[in-house]
Design a protein around this motif. Structure first.
Motif, PDB file in Angstrom:
ATOM      1  N   LEU A   1       0.600  -1.249   0.090  1.00 51.16           N
ATOM      2  CA  LEU A   1      -0.031   0.012  -0.031  1.00 51.16           C
ATOM      3  C   LEU A   1       0.950   1.283  -0.176  1.00 51.16           C
TER       4      LEU A   1
ATOM      5  N   GLU B   1      -8.565  -6.348   0.086  1.00 53.39           N
ATOM      6  CA  GLU B   1      -8.239  -5.165  -0.599  1.00 53.39           C
ATOM      7  C   GLU B   1      -9.511  -4.082  -1.259  1.00 53.39           C
ATOM      8  N   GLU B   2     -10.527  -4.702  -1.197  1.00 52.35           N
ATOM      9  CA  GLU B   2     -11.507  -3.930  -1.517  1.00 52.35           C
ATOM     10  C   GLU B   2     -12.452  -3.297  -0.585  1.00 52.35           C
TER      11      GLU B   2
ATOM     12  N   PRO C   1     -13.510  -0.459   2.255  1.00 58.96           N
ATOM     13  CA  PRO C   1     -13.328   1.003   1.983  1.00 58.96           C
ATOM     14  C   PRO C   1     -12.111   1.438   2.946  1.00 58.96           C
TER      15      PRO C   1
ATOM     16  N   ASP D   1      -8.998   1.778   1.123  1.00 56.55           N
ATOM     17  CA  ASP D   1      -8.923   3.094   0.214  1.00 56.55           C
ATOM     18  C   ASP D   1      -8.581   4.285   1.044  1.00 56.55           C
ATOM     19  N   ALA D   2      -9.248   4.226   2.219  1.00 54.61           N
ATOM     20  CA  ALA D   2      -8.998   5.560   3.086  1.00 54.61           C
ATOM     21  C   ALA D   2      -7.355   5.450   3.831  1.00 54.61           C
TER      22      ALA D   2
ATOM     23  N   ARG E   1      -4.985   4.482   1.819  1.00 53.44           N
ATOM     24  CA  ARG E   1      -4.281   4.874   0.531  1.00 53.44           C
ATOM     25  C   ARG E   1      -4.433   6.543   0.621  1.00 53.44           C
ATOM     26  N   ASN E   2      -5.504   7.052   0.985  1.00 52.36           N
ATOM     27  CA  ASN E   2      -5.934   8.552   0.839  1.00 52.36           C
ATOM     28  C   ASN E   2      -5.195   9.237   1.655  1.00 52.36           C
TER      29      ASN E   2
END
Length: 654
Positions: A503, A626-627, A629, A632-633, A635-636
């Motif tokens: 990541l 990996e999917e 949420p 993704d948070a 990564r952000n």
């Protein structure tokens, strides 16, 4: 004459409208005794090590581990008994070579001792005649060998000073309060409870306890007590006002009084479109009507708006509506079932959001056990477990077992699984029922395990409801291999191959922590080997320890010797501590001369620093999740982490 309802709002529109209201909130400081069910507004870091001293984990005898090498049932080691240490007292005896001290669980380890032999593996005997024994000529036969730190809970092993104890948004149950108490915290910053004024309307209502006149169609006021209980359960502070009739002027006075006192005013009744129901007219004339009517059954007659506070009438500067001081308003239907339905669907979530309270869940959860759990004790076991969700949102269950004395187990676990006495083991993939500690428990959005790191603590603060277990890089990789966490945090060299999603990460400068001014003139690892300098190391699972050992390997190769020769020469190589800040604190307070740590911790504690190198910190995602949420948070959050961590010395971000 009947007035028609305005266009009925869709449920999502109602939620969006209510979300746009100002329901108060903010931050207040409360005493720990009054903190139950409140929500932390800021992160709480441990200010002390727990425990604050090395303590015995078992009843037995404190020894020098080197005195037990080769001891067994056939050929026990015999040590002179030098004294006794009980829990709650300061040791007055030192464990010298070939001696031991009787010790009770929880007692401070006496000077000289580095391990405890459990009492079951010992026998009392008489000392050999002529020996200079220390306690009534008594000796102890040791029938097992122990390693350094065995049966000892090291200072900071439960939670280390500087560690992230609880994050913002944590709801404080008795478990979290227990952890805060162990840390010596007496007050905490929490989200302020929104004040909610409650008014029931209708000439037919009578307060409970007063006589009814059924011939006049009177009924008891159910909504006031019901809604007040709902407000309190949602995390608000209910303020109950007198019952109001269906008179416009009386209704206006009462609503505006509540608006002066409260963040939100909730009324029930008088919200329909008939001429006798006046709430919507009061809001139109003395406030702002945002919507009237919702496309829900039951509960269609609902009003959302704002009420002018009474002081705004005398404010000459409040010429424009946007300058008028207002409080939020929600009008519920009069029928109790409809009122409670609308409250639970639309109002309670908004109050919880303002108070920072989580959405409630059921008292039990069925989930899939991630890792096999053995059980061969022949008795009922209440296994502490925690919850996490897979990529589809289905609950997964994993065991949490850090020992009976570890207060962090209280907040790392969400409930228990009862294992019957005749159950040998629970298989991975088996469905289990979790008895939650609290109906409001929710699985964390993200489970991160592995290396403790200051930048990681800042990253976690950017996420919604994460859970972090600082178990070290090596243990983090093992748990990722077993499929337990969403994320493993790994630093330094590793010898474990694991399937994972990269990541991102950062690098951090590491080296030796010394007193300010470096009075011992330490230049690098060679000084630890060649000079008699006290040193404190990190635990074996730590990524810093892995990098330190790798440098020792290089030094051993350069000198043409075995690394064990170097480690034996370092005064304190086996003296390990938990927590990324623990070595710095020991150097700062004079307990040791040199510690293994980061430039960032040296900077924070105003210490000197001898740089050895930089170390990569990698965030490894579970490929099966990996999917989610939360990934993704992460990564952000990584994209803005450099700005958030600008004050951390020695850090470089990708």
């Amino acid at each position: 004459m009947t007035k028609e309802f305005r266009t009925l709002a869709a449920p999502e529109t109602v939620r969006e409208t209510i979300a746009g209201l100002d329901l108060g909130g903010g931050v207040e400081h409360v005493d720990l005794r009054n903190a139950r069910d409140r929500v932390l507004a800021k992160r709480v870091d441990a200010a002390i090590d727990v425990p604050g001293f090395d303590r015995a984990a078992m009843d037995g005898y404190a020894v020098q581990a080197s005195d037990t090498v080769g001891a067994g049932e056939v050929d026990p080691a015999v040590l002179d008994l030098a004294g006794t240490v009980h829990a709650g007292e300061k040791p007055t005896v030192t464990v010298e070579p070939d001696t031991c001290v009787e010790i009770s669980t929880g007692a401070v380890m006496p000077p000289g001792a580095d391990a405890v032999v459990v009492v079951e593996r010992t026998d009392e005997t008489e000392a050999d005649a002529g020996e200079d024994t220390a306690s009534d000529d008594t000796a102890i036969e040791i029938r097992t060998a122990v390693a350094p730190s065995e049966n000892v809970m090291l200072a900071g092993a439960d939670i280390a000073a500087g560690a992230r104890a609880l994050g913002p948004g944590t709801r404080l149950t008795p478990r979290e309060i227990g952890l805060l108490s162990a840390l010596g915290v007496d007050g905490v910053p929490v989200r302020a409870r929104p004040r909610v004024g409650i008014i029931s309307t209708g000439d037919e209502l009578v307060p409970s306890g007063e006589p009814l006149d059924s011939e006049r169609g009177e009924i008891y006021d159910v909504n006031t007590t019901t809604i007040a209980a709902g407000v309190e359960a949602a995390g608000g502070d209910p303020v109950v006002y007198p019952h109001a009739g269906d008179d416009f002027e009386a209704m206006e006075r009462l609503l505006r009084q509540a608006a002066d006192d409260c963040d939100l005013v909730v009324s029930s009744g008088s919200t329909s479109a008939s001429a006798v129901d006046v709430i919507y007219r009061v809001i139109e004339e003395r406030g702002e009507l945002l919507l009237h009517g919702v496309a829900v059954k039951p509960g269609k007659p609902m009003v959302v708006g704002r009420i002018d506070q009474s002081g705004s009438d005398d404010d000459e500067t409040a010429a424009e509506p946007s300058d008028t001081a207002q409080s939020a308003y929600i009008g519920l239907p009069g029928y109790p079932v409809s009122a409670l339905t609308i409250f639970r669907v639309f109002v309670a979530p908004a109050i919880r959001a303002a108070a920072g309270q989580p959405e409630p869940t059921t008292a039990t959860v069925d989930g899939e056990l991630i890792a096999q759990q053995r059980h061969d004790e022949g008795r009922l076991r209440l296994l502490s477990v925690a919850l996490i969700e897979d990529a589809d949102g289905s609950p997964l269950v994993y065991p949490v077992d850090k020992g009976s004395g570890a207060t962090t187990s209280l907040v790392d676990a969400d409930g228990v699984v009862a294992i019957d006495p005749d159950t040998d083991y629970l298989a991975a993939g088996e469905s289990v029922t979790v008895q939650l500690f609290d109906p409001a428990v929710r699985p964390p959005s993200l489970l991160a395990v592995g290396e403790a790191d200051p930048a990681l603590a800042e990253l976690l603060d950017q996420l919604d409801r994460p859970r972090s277990l600082p178990v070290g890089s090596r243990e983090g990789l093992r748990r990722l291999r077993d499929g337990i966490p969403d994320l493993a945090v790994v630093a330094g060299p590793t010898d474990r191959a694991v399937d994972a999603v990269e990541l991102g990460g950062w690098s951090r400068e590491w080296g030796l922590l010394v007193k300010k001014g470096n009075p011992d003139g330490v230049d690098g690892l060679a000084d630890l080997v060649d000079d008699d300098i006290d040193f404190v190391n990190r635990d074996r699972d730590s990524g810093l320890r892995a990098s330190f050992d790798a440098e020792l390997d290089a030094l051993a190769d350069a000198r043409g010797v075995d690394r064990r020769d170097l480690t034996a020469a370092i005064n304190g190589y086996e003296a390990t501590v938990s927590g990324v800040e623990s070595p710095a604190r020991r150097v700062a307070d004079g307990r040791t001369a040199v510690g293994l740590g980061l430039r960032a911790t040296a900077d924070r504690h105003d210490l000197g620093f001898v740089s050895i190198g930089t170390q990569a910190v990698r965030l490894l995602g579970n490929p099966d999740r990996e999917e989610k949420p939360a990934i993704d948070a992460v990564r952000n959050a990584l994209e803005t982490l450099q700005t958030v961590c600008s004050a951390l010395a020695g850090y470089q971000f990708e």
